[in-house]
Design a protein around this motif. Structure first.
Motif, mmCIF file in Angstrom:
data_model
loop_
_atom_site.group_PDB
_atom_site.id
_atom_site.type_symbol
_atom_site.label_atom_id
_atom_site.label_comp_id
_atom_site.label_asym_id
_atom_site.label_seq_id
_atom_site.Cartn_x
_atom_site.Cartn_y
_atom_site.Cartn_z
ATOM 1 N N GLU A 259 38.238 -12.085 -48.596
ATOM 2 C CA GLU A 259 39.649 -12.684 -48.322
ATOM 3 C C GLU A 259 40.311 -11.620 -47.474
ATOM 4 O O GLU A 259 40.830 -10.343 -47.761
ATOM 5 C CB GLU A 259 40.526 -12.738 -49.781
ATOM 6 C CG GLU A 259 40.102 -13.668 -50.597
ATOM 7 C CD GLU A 259 40.890 -14.003 -51.898
ATOM 8 O OE1 GLU A 259 41.898 -13.193 -52.129
ATOM 9 O OE2 GLU A 259 40.596 -14.775 -52.811
ATOM 10 N N LYS B 255 43.141 -15.875 -48.560
ATOM 11 C CA LYS B 255 42.254 -16.647 -48.963
ATOM 12 C C LYS B 255 41.788 -17.672 -48.109
ATOM 13 O O LYS B 255 42.522 -18.371 -47.225
ATOM 14 C CB LYS B 255 42.582 -17.648 -50.093
ATOM 15 C CG LYS B 255 41.349 -18.234 -50.955
ATOM 16 C CD LYS B 255 41.865 -19.028 -52.375
ATOM 17 C CE LYS B 255 40.755 -19.657 -53.084
ATOM 18 N NZ LYS B 255 39.761 -18.702 -53.537
ATOM 19 N N LYS C 211 38.693 -23.461 -48.308
ATOM 20 C CA LYS C 211 37.164 -23.741 -48.957
ATOM 21 C C LYS C 211 36.436 -24.383 -48.087
ATOM 22 O O LYS C 211 35.106 -24.046 -48.234
ATOM 23 C CB LYS C 211 37.638 -24.686 -50.181
ATOM 24 C CG LYS C 211 36.416 -25.177 -51.069
ATOM 25 C CD LYS C 211 36.440 -23.905 -52.018
ATOM 26 C CE LYS C 211 35.254 -24.353 -53.025
ATOM 27 N NZ LYS C 211 34.668 -23.214 -53.835
ATOM 28 N N GLU D 179 34.625 -21.419 -46.024
ATOM 29 C CA GLU D 179 34.149 -20.136 -46.902
ATOM 30 C C GLU D 179 32.549 -19.892 -46.436
ATOM 31 O O GLU D 179 32.107 -18.958 -46.323
ATOM 32 C CB GLU D 179 34.043 -20.540 -48.327
ATOM 33 C CG GLU D 179 35.560 -20.432 -48.967
ATOM 34 C CD GLU D 179 35.347 -20.534 -50.464
ATOM 35 O OE1 GLU D 179 34.378 -20.861 -51.213
ATOM 36 O OE2 GLU D 179 36.456 -20.417 -51.221
#
Length: 326
Positions: free
Chosen positions: A135, A140, A143, A146
């Protein structure tokens, strides 16, 4: 999109039905034990500049190598090839030992000689725990991105691992250090580490390829990683040099030509690679036909590892086997 214009992944060049791993045999994680009590700060007699410059390696490596371990543990569930998975696990154990050995050199060697190491290690911690973290800066990653963020960072590792392999070759080959009467403990640290880098030279590239890294991304990642590593090395070395009273008036800085010119001059003695030579050694990684297997000799690496005094000392002391770093 026509296949002519579609960027290929490195994995597309692997032979179907064969393992994604190019590593011959099984990697061996080795315990080592270094006694820094008698190692002088000027470990290459009469060569303080080269001694300080190479000493900076101890501060560059620990944070980065523990970061390697964390990323490889994160990538393990994505890899189905059993041989490559085993390579990764052994790579993690080797890198963890490298980090601990250089960390020991910071505490038991550099700090024992009164060297301020906090500034340099703080920079490395920021790089790997903030900028290149899961992160970044506490933000963050979405998704959907990632995996891309993971493969991006694994590509950086692949580029850095090429650098460490060629530097490992340099350490194994460089007899100028021996001729100058260099400290045997620090020499062993460099050569043990360098030999293991040569031994596991395929792993980072194999993993990057297996997870879909492309040649184009490899190209730009290396364009980032190579100058960054060289710059960090020079910057950290400047901080060490400026602590030496013999260089009190120099005020070395990575941003001043003086440091780079002095580095180039000092390299003529053979105790340091020339900065341009160091950059040139990275060129094979930019080739579409790059093959890490061709970048070193496993047999030569294993020959040194079989004779490493630090590995023998650890074995004699009965130290336990390494465990995986989580």
């Amino acid at each position: 999109m026509s296949s002519l214009f579609k960027p290929t992944t490195e994995a597309e060049h692997q032979v179907p039905g064969h393992s994604a791993s190019r590593t011959r045999g099984r990697l061996i994680p080795r315990k080592v034990k270094f006694d820094w009590a008698k190692t002088p700060l000027e470990w290459i007699p009469g060569r303080p500049f080269a001694s300080h410059f190479i000493n900076e390696i101890n501060m560059i490596l620990p944070a980065g190598e523990f970061w390697f371990c964390r990323l490889y543990n994160k990538a393990l569930p994505l890899v189905k090839d059993e041989k490559l998975r085993d390579d990764m696990q052994m790579f993690i154990r080797q890198e963890a030992m490298h980090a601990r050995a250089h960390g020991g050199a910071i505490a038991e060697y550099l700090q024992a000689h009164g060297i301020d190491t906090e500034r340099n290690t703080r920079i490395m911690d920021w790089l790997f725990e903030e900028l290149l973290a899961d992160e970044p800066f506490g933000r963050k990653v979405p998704k959907l991105l990632e995996r891309r963020w993971l493969v991006f960072r694994l590509g950086i590792i692949a580029a850095v691992e090429h650098m460490t392999c060629v530097l490992g070759n340099y350490a194994l080959d460089n007899k100028k250090w021996d001729d100058a009467g260099a400290d045997p403990v620090l020499l062993d640290l460099l050569r043990w580490h360098g030999a293991e880098e040569v031994e596991h030279r395929n792993v980072a590239f194999d993993l990057y390829a297996n997870l879909g890294g492309s040649y184009l991304s490899r190209y730009y990642l290396a364009s980032i990683a190579v100058p960054l590593v060289i710059g960090l090395w020079a910057d950290g070395a400047a901080h060490l040099l400026n602590q030496d009273p013999r260089y009190a008036g120099e005020k070395f800085s990575v941003w001043k030509p003086k440091l780079w010119l002095r580095w180039a001059k000092e390299s003529r003695s053979g105790h340091l690679p020339h900065p341009l030579q160091l950059a040139a050694w990275q060129l094979p990684f930019f080739s579409p036909w790059y093959d890490p297997e061709k970048e070193g000799s496993t047999e030569r690496a294993l020959a040194y590892l079989a004779s490493s005094p630090a590995a023998a000392a650890a074995q004699a002391s009965g130290q336990s086997a390494l465990k995986l770093v989580k």
